[in-house]
Structure formats: structure tokens, C-alpha cells
Write a protein that holds these residues in place. Structure first.
Motif, mmCIF file in Angstrom:
data_model
loop_
_atom_site.group_PDB
_atom_site.id
_atom_site.type_symbol
_atom_site.label_atom_id
_atom_site.label_comp_id
_atom_site.label_asym_id
_atom_site.label_seq_id
_atom_site.Cartn_x
_atom_site.Cartn_y
_atom_site.Cartn_z
ATOM 1 N N ARG A 89 0.836 -1.211 0.000
ATOM 2 C CA ARG A 89 0.000 0.000 0.000
ATOM 3 C C ARG A 89 0.868 1.256 0.000
ATOM 4 N NH1 ARG A 89 -4.807 1.304 2.817
ATOM 5 N NH2 ARG A 89 -5.220 3.526 2.628
ATOM 6 N N LEU A 90 1.916 1.270 0.824
ATOM 7 C CA LEU A 90 2.780 2.445 0.902
ATOM 8 C C LEU A 90 3.530 2.659 -0.416
ATOM 9 C CD1 LEU A 90 3.972 4.700 2.710
ATOM 10 C CD2 LEU A 90 5.809 3.096 3.298
ATOM 11 N N ALA A 91 4.016 1.581 -1.014
ATOM 12 C CA ALA A 91 4.740 1.716 -2.283
ATOM 13 C C ALA A 91 3.853 2.313 -3.362
ATOM 14 C CB ALA A 91 5.271 0.355 -2.718
ATOM 15 N N ARG A 92 2.567 1.963 -3.371
ATOM 16 C CA ARG A 92 1.653 2.489 -4.374
ATOM 17 C C ARG A 92 1.332 3.950 -4.111
ATOM 18 N NH1 ARG A 92 -2.240 -0.517 -3.355
ATOM 19 N NH2 ARG A 92 -3.719 0.920 -2.430
ATOM 20 N N GLU A 93 1.199 4.333 -2.849
ATOM 21 C CA GLU A 93 0.768 5.695 -2.537
ATOM 22 C C GLU A 93 1.876 6.720 -2.699
ATOM 23 O OE1 GLU A 93 -1.265 6.171 1.099
ATOM 24 O OE2 GLU A 93 -2.955 4.872 0.530
ATOM 25 N N ILE A 94 3.130 6.370 -2.366
ATOM 26 C CA ILE A 94 4.193 7.367 -2.455
ATOM 27 C C ILE A 94 5.079 7.138 -3.667
ATOM 28 C CG2 ILE A 94 4.198 7.616 0.048
ATOM 29 C CD1 ILE A 94 6.816 6.092 0.139
ATOM 30 N N GLY A 95 4.810 6.085 -4.454
ATOM 31 C CA GLY A 95 5.552 5.857 -5.680
ATOM 32 C C GLY A 95 6.976 5.409 -5.467
ATOM 33 N N CYS A 96 7.188 4.427 -4.591
ATOM 34 C CA CYS A 96 8.528 3.899 -4.371
ATOM 35 C C CYS A 96 8.500 2.387 -4.589
ATOM 36 C CB CYS A 96 9.038 4.234 -2.970
ATOM 37 S SG CYS A 96 8.131 3.410 -1.635
ATOM 38 N N SER A 97 9.648 1.750 -4.539
ATOM 39 C CA SER A 97 9.717 0.307 -4.698
ATOM 40 C C SER A 97 9.248 -0.380 -3.409
ATOM 41 C CB SER A 97 11.141 -0.129 -5.040
ATOM 42 O OG SER A 97 12.008 0.128 -3.940
ATOM 43 N N ARG A 98 8.972 -1.670 -3.524
ATOM 44 C CA ARG A 98 8.520 -2.423 -2.346
ATOM 45 C C ARG A 98 9.619 -2.497 -1.282
ATOM 46 N NH1 ARG A 98 4.763 -6.692 -2.146
ATOM 47 N NH2 ARG A 98 3.908 -5.777 -4.046
ATOM 48 N N SER A 99 10.850 -2.694 -1.704
ATOM 49 C CA SER A 99 11.942 -2.768 -0.733
ATOM 50 C C SER A 99 12.147 -1.436 -0.016
ATOM 51 C CB SER A 99 13.234 -3.199 -1.424
ATOM 52 O OG SER A 99 13.605 -2.270 -2.430
ATOM 53 N N ARG A 123 -1.307 -5.698 7.692
ATOM 54 C CA ARG A 123 -2.334 -5.437 6.679
ATOM 55 C C ARG A 123 -3.184 -4.242 7.081
ATOM 56 N NH1 ARG A 123 -3.157 -9.063 2.649
ATOM 57 N NH2 ARG A 123 -1.850 -10.923 2.727
ATOM 58 N N VAL A 124 -3.604 -3.498 6.084
ATOM 59 C CA VAL A 124 -4.435 -2.313 6.300
ATOM 60 C C VAL A 124 -5.644 -2.391 5.383
ATOM 61 C CG1 VAL A 124 -2.569 -0.818 7.089
ATOM 62 C CG2 VAL A 124 -3.013 -1.024 4.651
ATOM 63 N N ARG A 125 -6.740 -1.800 5.847
ATOM 64 C CA ARG A 125 -7.958 -1.753 5.027
ATOM 65 C C ARG A 125 -7.971 -0.481 4.195
ATOM 66 N NH1 ARG A 125 -9.721 -3.754 10.067
ATOM 67 N NH2 ARG A 125 -10.570 -5.883 9.929
ATOM 68 N N ASP A 126 -8.882 -0.457 3.245
ATOM 69 C CA ASP A 126 -8.947 0.697 2.339
ATOM 70 C C ASP A 126 -9.290 1.974 3.092
ATOM 71 O OD1 ASP A 126 -8.356 -0.995 0.275
ATOM 72 O OD2 ASP A 126 -10.443 -1.301 -0.344
ATOM 73 N N ALA A 127 -10.104 1.854 4.144
ATOM 74 C CA ALA A 127 -10.529 3.049 4.861
ATOM 75 C C ALA A 127 -9.451 3.601 5.782
ATOM 76 C CB ALA A 127 -11.792 2.740 5.673
ATOM 77 N N GLN A 128 -8.393 2.840 6.046
ATOM 78 C CA GLN A 128 -7.349 3.318 6.947
ATOM 79 C C GLN A 128 -6.391 4.243 6.210
ATOM 80 O OE1 GLN A 128 -6.224 -0.750 8.410
ATOM 81 N NE2 GLN A 128 -6.419 0.207 10.429
ATOM 82 N N ARG A 129 -5.850 5.207 6.962
ATOM 83 C CA ARG A 129 -4.972 6.229 6.377
ATOM 84 C C ARG A 129 -3.517 5.856 6.655
ATOM 85 N NH1 ARG A 129 -2.571 11.036 8.090
ATOM 86 N NH2 ARG A 129 -2.316 12.593 6.420
ATOM 87 N N VAL A 130 -2.747 5.714 5.588
ATOM 88 C CA VAL A 130 -1.326 5.388 5.672
ATOM 89 C C VAL A 130 -0.525 6.606 5.266
ATOM 90 C CG1 VAL A 130 0.515 3.902 4.793
ATOM 91 C CG2 VAL A 130 -1.760 2.959 5.196
ATOM 92 N N ALA A 131 0.474 6.994 6.090
ATOM 93 C CA ALA A 131 1.246 8.193 5.791
ATOM 94 C C ALA A 131 2.650 8.051 6.361
ATOM 95 C CB ALA A 131 0.570 9.435 6.375
ATOM 96 N N LEU A 132 3.566 8.850 5.807
ATOM 97 C CA LEU A 132 4.921 8.939 6.338
ATOM 98 C C LEU A 132 4.963 9.969 7.458
ATOM 99 C CD1 LEU A 132 7.102 8.939 3.081
ATOM 100 C CD2 LEU A 132 6.818 7.066 4.699
#
Length: 327
Positions: A89-99, A123-132
Motif C-alpha cells: 500500500r505504501l509503495a503504491r501511494e508514495i511511488g517507491c519500490s517495495r523494498s 495489513r491495512v484496510r482501504d478506509a485506513q490512512r497510511v502516511a509517512l
């Protein structure tokens, strides 16, 4: 036309209970009373009529049986894990690699609904907010070196049969020494890919060095013969000066004394604590020297390697090698 002679009247039935008597042909049998005494034999079962006019006998009704237990129903299969892996999820949102996403997470720079999460498989659900976190930057993690106070009985760097390296299993956050404050936070990456550079016998305890730093690895392997190991050894009984001198003599080469310094730390009638200072480490070297001198070893504990001491780390715990410490 002559009339037939009058027949005598049939004898009347007595009113009282009938008496047993010989049966006569054509005599009518009385119907059995409604209630039959328990001692009387059971009447023979009636035969079903035969012939073309015979009707099938009605089926006998069976007594109602007890309700049977319901057949077991297979438990419903549990659904697959909900949500999406945090690293994906984080890799998709901030545009970085999985590693790179995993490194952000392991460094404690990712929050889920405002809470820091440092495990990439979470694991995170769609409604949860992921951020740096604010100011999060991805920099290379510096390799670290860990100093462990190994308990006796654990394999450490010396493989015996198929035994696993049990001492490495103590490199966990919960086993960090409480007095260790630098760095303030243990990163999960610090506990991975740690190499044991100073093996110890399974029966011995004390200082073990684990490191990710190639410079430390070169120092402890290439210069191993120049580094002094200080080890405390408990032996049974008292040790006099003559017996102490025998520890430095190798029976196989009496003219070439062992490269070790031995002194008495403490002594009693039951035990004596000896201090061994030896350059380099050879498994079983101290035990052989004590056996040649006729001493029974009770315990072995390494306290120092080079200029780095264990520094009061409790048994079974570890600390970081400080930035100012040098072997």
C-alpha cells in the motif's frame, strides 16, 4: 309323515368357574378372560389368513425412537486475510519500490491512522490512512555491532552436530540491557543478518560479538591472534603457586610455554577463580590447560575482548557497541 324323535336339551353352562375336563369333539371353547394371570402361558400368535381373499396384514408400528444427534456440519472456511499488505500500500501511494517501502516501515517512519507501525507484513484496510512521518527520509541504515552476555548451554558460532545457533535467538528487543541508551530506539534491521564473530564453547558463557559491520568483522578475524581475551574460570579446590605455574606448560611441548597469563582472582577451600589472559581464541584451550594441571573446571565466562568489556550486561541480555569503543 313321521316326526323325528325329540332330542334331549343341551346341558346348560355352569355359572361358576369352569372345571377342567376332557375335551369333546364339537364342543365350544369359552373365550379367554380379558386379563390373563402373569403365571399363565402366553397365547400362541394368530396365523395370518391365506388364500385369494386374504388381505395383507397391517404393518406393525414401531415405537418412536429417540431423536438422533444432528450430523456434524463442517466449520465454514475462514476468509482470507482482509486488507492489503502495508508495504504494498505504501509503495503504491508514495511511488517507491517495495523494498524501499519496507525500509521506511522498519525505520518507524510510517503511521496507520496516526499510529506508528514497523512491521511490513501488517495489513491495512482501504478506509485506513497510511502516511509517512514528518521529515521522513530514506537513508542507508548504518551497520551495528551487538555485545551479548551468553548464558552457558547455548550454541554460539561453534556448530555441534545439527544444533542451531541458540545464542543468536537472544538478539531481540526485549533482551536489550535496560542500561543501554545509545541508540535510543532499536530498529528491526539492527537485529537481522548479524554474524557471530567470536565463538564460544557451548558450556562457556560471557561476551559474544555479533556484527553487521565489515570493518568489525575484519578486525576480529584478520587480527584475532593479536586481540587479548580475558576469561574468568572457576575450578574446584584451592590452587597453589606451583599448580598455577603448571597451567602455562604444555606437556606436548614443555620447552614452549603456552601463550597465556594466569592469575588467581579469588580463592576458598571449595573453589578458586582464575583469570586467564590469552591472545586469540581456540575452542577448548582453557579446558585442556586445566586438565593437564589436574584441575576440574566448574565454569567459564569471557569478560573482555581487546579493549571492549562486557560492562555489566546481565546474563542473557545484549547492548550496542558504543561509537567510541574500539577493539
Amino acid at each position: 309323515m313321521s316326526r323325528p324323535p325329540n332330542r334331549p336339551p343341551a346341558p346348560s353352562e355352569p355359572s361358576g368357574p369352569s372345571r377342567p375336563g376332557p375335551s369333546r369333539p364339537g364342543a365350544a371353547w369359552r373365550r379367554a378372560p380379558a386379563s390373563t394371570p402373569a403365571s399363565a402361558p402366553a397365547p400362541a400368535p394368530a396365523l395370518a389368513p391365506t388364500g385369494p381373499s386374504a388381505r395383507p396384514a397391517p404393518r406393525a408400528r414401531s415405537a418412536p425412537s429417540a431423536p438422533s444427534a444432528p450430523s456434524p456440519v463442517a466449520a465454514p472456511e475462514l476468509p482470507a486475510a482482509e486488507g492489503e499488505r502495508l508495504a504494498k500500500r505504501l509503495a503504491r501511494e508514495i511511488g517507491c519500490s517495495r523494498s524501499e517501502a519496507e525500509r521506511y516501515i522498519e525505520s518507524g517512519m510510517v503511521t496507520v491512522d496516526g499510529v506508528v507501525v514497523d512491521t511490513p507484513p501488517s495489513r491495512v484496510r482501504d478506509a485506513q490512512r497510511v502516511a509517512l512521518t514528518r521529515g521522513a527520509t530514506l537513508s542507508a541504515t548504518e551497520p551495528v555491532t551487538l555485545l551479548l552476555n551468553k548464558p552457558p548451554g547455548l550454541v554460539a558460532g561453534i556448530v555441534v552436530g545439527n544444533a542451531a545457533d541458540g545464542a543468536a535467538g537472544l538478539l531481540q528487543v526485549r533482551h536489550r540491557a535496560t542500561g543501554d541508551r545509545v541508540p535510543p530506539r532499536v530498529e528491526p534491521a539492527h537485529l537481522r543478518r548479524q554474524l557471530c564473530l567470536t565463538p564460544l564453547e557451548t558450556t562457556a558463557g560471557g561476551l559474544l560479538v555479533f556484527s553487521q559491520d565489515p570493518r568489525i568483522a575484519r578486525r576480529l578475524t584478520e587480527d584475532a591472534s593479536q586481540l587479548e581475551h580475558e576469561t574468568m574460570v572457576d575450578v574446584a579446590g584451592p590452587v597453589d603457586p606451583a599448580l598455577l605455574a603448571r597451567l602455562a606448560i604444555d606437556p606436548a611441548e614443555p620447552r614452549a610455554p603456552r601463550a597465556m597469563r594466569v592469575s588467581i582472582g579469588s580463592s576458598s577451600d571449595e573453589t578458586t577463580r582464575l583469570r586467564f589472559a590469552i591472545k586469540g581464541h581456540q575452542p577448548g584451550r582453557i579446558e585442556r590447560a586445566c586438565a593437564d594441571a589436574g584441575l576440574k573446571v566448574l565454569a567459564i565466562s569471557r569478560l573482555r575482548i581487546g579493549r571492549v568489556p562486557l560492562a555489566g550486561v546481565p546474563v542473557g541480555q545484549w547492548r550496542y557497541l558504543g561509537p567510541e569503543e574500539r577493539f
